[in-house]
Write a protein that holds these residues in place. Sequence first.
Motif, PDB file in Angstrom:
ATOM      1  N   TYR A   1       5.210 -38.019 -32.284  1.00  0.00           N
ATOM      2  CA  TYR A   1       5.276 -38.526 -33.659  1.00  0.00           C
ATOM      3  C   TYR A   1       4.155 -37.895 -34.471  1.00  0.00           C
ATOM      4  O   TYR A   1       3.281 -37.202 -33.939  1.00  0.00           O
ATOM      5  N   TYR A   2       4.175 -38.113 -35.772  1.00  0.00           N
ATOM      6  CA  TYR A   2       3.046 -37.739 -36.619  1.00  0.00           C
ATOM      7  C   TYR A   2       2.599 -38.987 -37.379  1.00  0.00           C
ATOM      8  O   TYR A   2       3.410 -39.869 -37.677  1.00  0.00           O
ATOM      9  N   PRO A   3       1.295 -39.104 -37.677  1.00  0.00           N
ATOM     10  CA  PRO A   3       0.742 -40.375 -38.162  1.00  0.00           C
ATOM     11  C   PRO A   3       0.979 -40.604 -39.656  1.00  0.00           C
ATOM     12  O   PRO A   3       0.046 -40.621 -40.454  1.00  0.00           O
ATOM     13  N   SER A   4       2.216 -40.792 -40.034  1.00  0.00           N
ATOM     14  CA  SER A   4       2.550 -41.066 -41.427  1.00  0.00           C
ATOM     15  C   SER A   4       3.859 -41.833 -41.450  1.00  0.00           C
ATOM     16  O   SER A   4       4.601 -41.868 -40.461  1.00  0.00           O
ATOM     17  N   ARG A   5       4.164 -42.451 -42.615  1.00  0.00           N
ATOM     18  CA  ARG A   5       5.431 -43.165 -42.806  1.00  0.00           C
ATOM     19  C   ARG A   5       5.662 -44.231 -41.731  1.00  0.00           C
ATOM     20  O   ARG A   5       6.796 -44.487 -41.328  1.00  0.00           O
ATOM     21  N   SER A   6       4.571 -44.809 -41.228  1.00  0.00           N
ATOM     22  CA  SER A   6       4.618 -45.854 -40.194  1.00  0.00           C
ATOM     23  C   SER A   6       5.199 -45.369 -38.876  1.00  0.00           C
ATOM     24  O   SER A   6       5.549 -46.183 -38.006  1.00  0.00           O
ATOM     25  N   LEU A   7       5.286 -44.061 -38.669  1.00  0.00           N
ATOM     26  CA  LEU A   7       5.810 -43.542 -37.405  1.00  0.00           C
ATOM     27  C   LEU A   7       4.873 -43.863 -36.242  1.00  0.00           C
ATOM     28  O   LEU A   7       5.315 -43.998 -35.097  1.00  0.00           O
ATOM     29  N   ASP A   8       3.565 -43.986 -36.545  1.00  0.00           N
ATOM     30  CA  ASP A   8       2.635 -44.355 -35.483  1.00  0.00           C
ATOM     31  C   ASP A   8       2.934 -45.760 -34.976  1.00  0.00           C
ATOM     32  O   ASP A   8       2.932 -46.025 -33.767  1.00  0.00           O
ATOM     33  N   SER A   9       3.242 -46.676 -35.895  1.00  0.00           N
ATOM     34  CA  SER A   9       3.596 -48.041 -35.495  1.00  0.00           C
ATOM     35  C   SER A   9       4.909 -48.058 -34.720  1.00  0.00           C
ATOM     36  O   SER A   9       5.042 -48.754 -33.698  1.00  0.00           O
ATOM     37  N   ILE A  10       5.876 -47.287 -35.196  1.00  0.00           N
ATOM     38  CA  ILE A  10       7.178 -47.254 -34.519  1.00  0.00           C
ATOM     39  C   ILE A  10       7.035 -46.704 -33.105  1.00  0.00           C
ATOM     40  O   ILE A  10       7.659 -47.201 -32.162  1.00  0.00           O
ATOM     41  N   ALA A  11       6.208 -45.678 -32.940  1.00  0.00           N
ATOM     42  CA  ALA A  11       6.017 -45.095 -31.611  1.00  0.00           C
ATOM     43  C   ALA A  11       5.480 -46.135 -30.631  1.00  0.00           C
ATOM     44  O   ALA A  11       5.947 -46.243 -29.485  1.00  0.00           O
ATOM     45  N   VAL A  12       4.515 -46.938 -31.066  1.00  0.00           N
ATOM     46  CA  VAL A  12       3.926 -47.958 -30.199  1.00  0.00           C
ATOM     47  C   VAL A  12       4.940 -49.063 -29.903  1.00  0.00           C
ATOM     48  O   VAL A  12       5.072 -49.525 -28.763  1.00  0.00           O
ATOM     49  N   ILE A  13       5.693 -49.481 -30.925  1.00  0.00           N
ATOM     50  CA  ILE A  13       6.699 -50.529 -30.713  1.00  0.00           C
ATOM     51  C   ILE A  13       7.784 -50.048 -29.749  1.00  0.00           C
ATOM     52  O   ILE A  13       8.197 -50.777 -28.835  1.00  0.00           O
ATOM     53  N   MET A  14       8.251 -48.804 -29.938  1.00  0.00           N
ATOM     54  CA  MET A  14       9.260 -48.264 -29.033  1.00  0.00           C
ATOM     55  C   MET A  14       8.728 -48.186 -27.612  1.00  0.00           C
ATOM     56  O   MET A  14       9.444 -48.503 -26.646  1.00  0.00           O
ATOM     57  N   GLN A  15       7.481 -47.783 -27.478  1.00  0.00           N
ATOM     58  CA  GLN A  15       6.882 -47.713 -26.142  1.00  0.00           C
ATOM     59  C   GLN A  15       6.898 -49.083 -25.476  1.00  0.00           C
ATOM     60  O   GLN A  15       7.230 -49.207 -24.287  1.00  0.00           O
ATOM     61  N   GLN A  16       6.570 -50.136 -26.230  1.00  0.00           N
ATOM     62  CA  GLN A  16       6.564 -51.495 -25.683  1.00  0.00           C
ATOM     63  C   GLN A  16       7.977 -51.959 -25.344  1.00  0.00           C
ATOM     64  O   GLN A  16       8.203 -52.581 -24.290  1.00  0.00           O
ATOM     65  N   GLN A  17       8.934 -51.668 -26.231  1.00  0.00           N
ATOM     66  CA  GLN A  17      10.316 -52.080 -25.983  1.00  0.00           C
ATOM     67  C   GLN A  17      10.883 -51.381 -24.750  1.00  0.00           C
ATOM     68  O   GLN A  17      11.571 -52.004 -23.931  1.00  0.00           O
ATOM     69  N   LEU A  18      10.589 -50.100 -24.602  1.00  0.00           N
ATOM     70  CA  LEU A  18      11.086 -49.357 -23.445  1.00  0.00           C
ATOM     71  C   LEU A  18      10.454 -49.862 -22.151  1.00  0.00           C
ATOM     72  O   LEU A  18      11.132 -50.005 -21.120  1.00  0.00           O
ATOM     73  N   LYS A  19       9.165 -50.162 -22.203  1.00  0.00           N
ATOM     74  CA  LYS A  19       8.486 -50.662 -21.001  1.00  0.00           C
ATOM     75  C   LYS A  19       9.082 -51.987 -20.547  1.00  0.00           C
ATOM     76  O   LYS A  19       9.186 -52.260 -19.344  1.00  0.00           O
ATOM     77  N   ALA A  20       9.517 -52.814 -21.518  1.00  0.00           N
ATOM     78  CA  ALA A  20      10.070 -54.127 -21.190  1.00  0.00           C
ATOM     79  C   ALA A  20      11.361 -54.040 -20.390  1.00  0.00           C
ATOM     80  O   ALA A  20      11.702 -54.967 -19.654  1.00  0.00           O
ATOM     81  N   VAL A  21      12.074 -52.910 -20.498  1.00  0.00           N
ATOM     82  CA  VAL A  21      13.305 -52.757 -19.708  1.00  0.00           C
ATOM     83  C   VAL A  21      13.099 -51.873 -18.485  1.00  0.00           C
ATOM     84  O   VAL A  21      14.040 -51.651 -17.716  1.00  0.00           O
ATOM     85  N   GLY A  22      11.875 -51.339 -18.311  1.00  0.00           N
ATOM     86  CA  GLY A  22      11.602 -50.544 -17.119  1.00  0.00           C
ATOM     87  C   GLY A  22      11.550 -49.050 -17.352  1.00  0.00           C
ATOM     88  O   GLY A  22      11.708 -48.272 -16.406  1.00  0.00           O
ATOM     89  N   ILE A  23      11.317 -48.623 -18.599  1.00  0.00           N
ATOM     90  CA  ILE A  23      11.181 -47.196 -18.902  1.00  0.00           C
ATOM     91  C   ILE A  23       9.751 -46.934 -19.352  1.00  0.00           C
ATOM     92  O   ILE A  23       9.292 -47.480 -20.357  1.00  0.00           O
ATOM     93  N   ALA A  24       9.032 -46.123 -18.601  1.00  0.00           N
ATOM     94  CA  ALA A  24       7.654 -45.778 -18.961  1.00  0.00           C
ATOM     95  C   ALA A  24       7.658 -44.663 -20.003  1.00  0.00           C
ATOM     96  O   ALA A  24       8.627 -43.887 -20.108  1.00  0.00           O
ATOM     97  N   SER A  25       6.573 -44.583 -20.777  1.00  0.00           N
ATOM     98  CA  SER A  25       6.488 -43.513 -21.781  1.00  0.00           C
ATOM     99  C   SER A  25       5.043 -43.282 -22.177  1.00  0.00           C
ATOM    100  O   SER A  25       4.176 -44.145 -22.004  1.00  0.00           O
ATOM    101  N   THR A  26       4.797 -42.089 -22.685  1.00  0.00           N
ATOM    102  CA  THR A  26       3.520 -41.756 -23.299  1.00  0.00           C
ATOM    103  C   THR A  26       3.791 -41.385 -24.752  1.00  0.00           C
ATOM    104  O   THR A  26       4.871 -40.893 -25.087  1.00  0.00           O
ATOM    105  N   VAL A  27       2.815 -41.650 -25.619  1.00  0.00           N
ATOM    106  CA  VAL A  27       2.965 -41.289 -27.034  1.00  0.00           C
ATOM    107  C   VAL A  27       1.942 -40.213 -27.378  1.00  0.00           C
ATOM    108  O   VAL A  27       0.785 -40.289 -26.964  1.00  0.00           O
ATOM    109  N   GLU A  28       2.392 -39.208 -28.118  1.00  0.00           N
ATOM    110  CA  GLU A  28       1.512 -38.108 -28.510  1.00  0.00           C
ATOM    111  C   GLU A  28       1.639 -37.883 -30.011  1.00  0.00           C
ATOM    112  O   GLU A  28       2.744 -37.796 -30.544  1.00  0.00           O
ATOM    113  N   SER A  29       0.485 -37.788 -30.673  1.00  0.00           N
ATOM    114  CA  SER A  29       0.437 -37.627 -32.126  1.00  0.00           C
ATOM    115  C   SER A  29       0.154 -36.179 -32.498  1.00  0.00           C
ATOM    116  O   SER A  29      -0.687 -35.518 -31.866  1.00  0.00           O
TER     117      SER A  29
END
Length: 505
Positions: free
Chosen positions: A353-381
């Motif tokens: 993602y890039y840190p604008s237009r709330s994409l940083d927030s979306i990246a973190v939320i998606m990471q949490q949602q994916l982890k809740a179902v058993g999918i690991a992820s890393t976020v890179e800006s």
Amino acid sequence: MKKRLVAIILALVLLFALCACSGGENKNDEKILRLGESFAYASLDPHKDYNSWGTSAYGLTEALFKMNDRSVMEPLLAEKAEVSEDGLTWTVTLKDGVCFSNGNAVTAEMVIRNIERLAEVNERFAYLADFEYKATSDAVFTITTPEVYPTMLNELATPELAILDLDASKDIDNAPVATGPFVVKSFVPESTVEVSRNENYWDGDVKLDGAVFYYMPDDESKLMAMQNGEIDGYAGVSAASAEIFSADPDRYVLTDVAATRLQFYILNENRMSDEVRKAINLTVDCDAIAEYLSGTVSPAVGPFGENTAYGKVTKPAADTAAAKKTLEDAGYTLNSDGIYEKGGKPLSLKICYYPSRSLDSIAVIMQQQLKAVGIASTVESYEDPDGTYIATGDFDIALYCMIADKNGDPFYFIDCTLRSGAPYNCGGFESAECDALIAQLRYETDADKRSELANKIVQIAIDDNAFGYVGLFNKISVTAPGVTGIAENCPFDFYRIDADTDIVR
């Protein structure tokens, strides 16, 4: 006596320094507007890449037509455009007295040269080279197309079709000579841009003496700069910042309009199976994301507003149980860490993602949602998505934000993202059916049929789990009291200042 004189001099120096730093005006009482910008550009050449979205916002460049606050097209440099009965020849008439910042007249021949140059240097507009252009007078030219081209006026309104004095623009990257109400004063690539009044502006008096655009990609820096009085306004206010500004109406003016900027993500088919992509789309909860962003976005089903005729598509609702079943049916099992794995390899994704237009927030939320179902992820800006993960394809999930509906027609976004070889079709999506429908959409004149085609095309991409459409922004702008005319009521981000932009203290 000497000490008293020194004290007086020091006091005067301090006074002048404070005046020079005071909001909006400098020691010469010049009206200099200071704005925060989420994007910066390596070049001011409006024909290349998306640079024109900056040069238009800076008040440097203008096109033949423009979109107004009601998303209705209106003349700008052109007086009118008329099409022949067979729909193949457009006749464009320029307004009287239109000139460049150096005083040279804008001629039909120069406009044609600009169109031809855009087709040459910008891949997205290469098709303009297939049209035939002819100047019939200094103020009139024709465009003849091999087939009926229904979106010609839309193309003439695009900011990329900025009109330059190509003979006088010796350094287009840094100092293009154009028609806008402002000219370049200084330019630091991918950083600060300063503009000053165009003393030869063809369309009347320009109220500001100039403006400074500061590159501030993250929300926090813009918020702090606004609170400290270092800038006079910015667009794209986050939910958290909007709450702070709205609590102090004496210091800040908030404007909120429905807009067409889309938050979406690209799923890399070259690195993920159909089942994994389907599980991701069943997991990402756009309603929850919109709720977290507190009214700054509306949940998206497709790339266009659901109230438009070409926004009638469907997608499955978020369903974590269905997401898990999809993975398990594909042979994935949960390991001791609660992460799905297959063949001993945990399922871990790279979210860019890039840190604008709330994409940083979306990246973190998606990471949490994916982890809740058993999918690991890393976020890179990344600061420059177009020059990094969009260009290289080095991602599993690529977050992006762009205007999906820039001129009241679906073709632009569809052609940029879903056509084979398109710049934002960088996740391996290929569909011969889509390509055929896009080719048909390019020339279809009937509005109802255009909408029908657009809906079919987007639905194919949704069903393929090639993309995820997250939210459509509400454009929220903040200004200091007395600042007017920074396109705060316009849904399009490529307009910002013009001749009527003003500061009244």
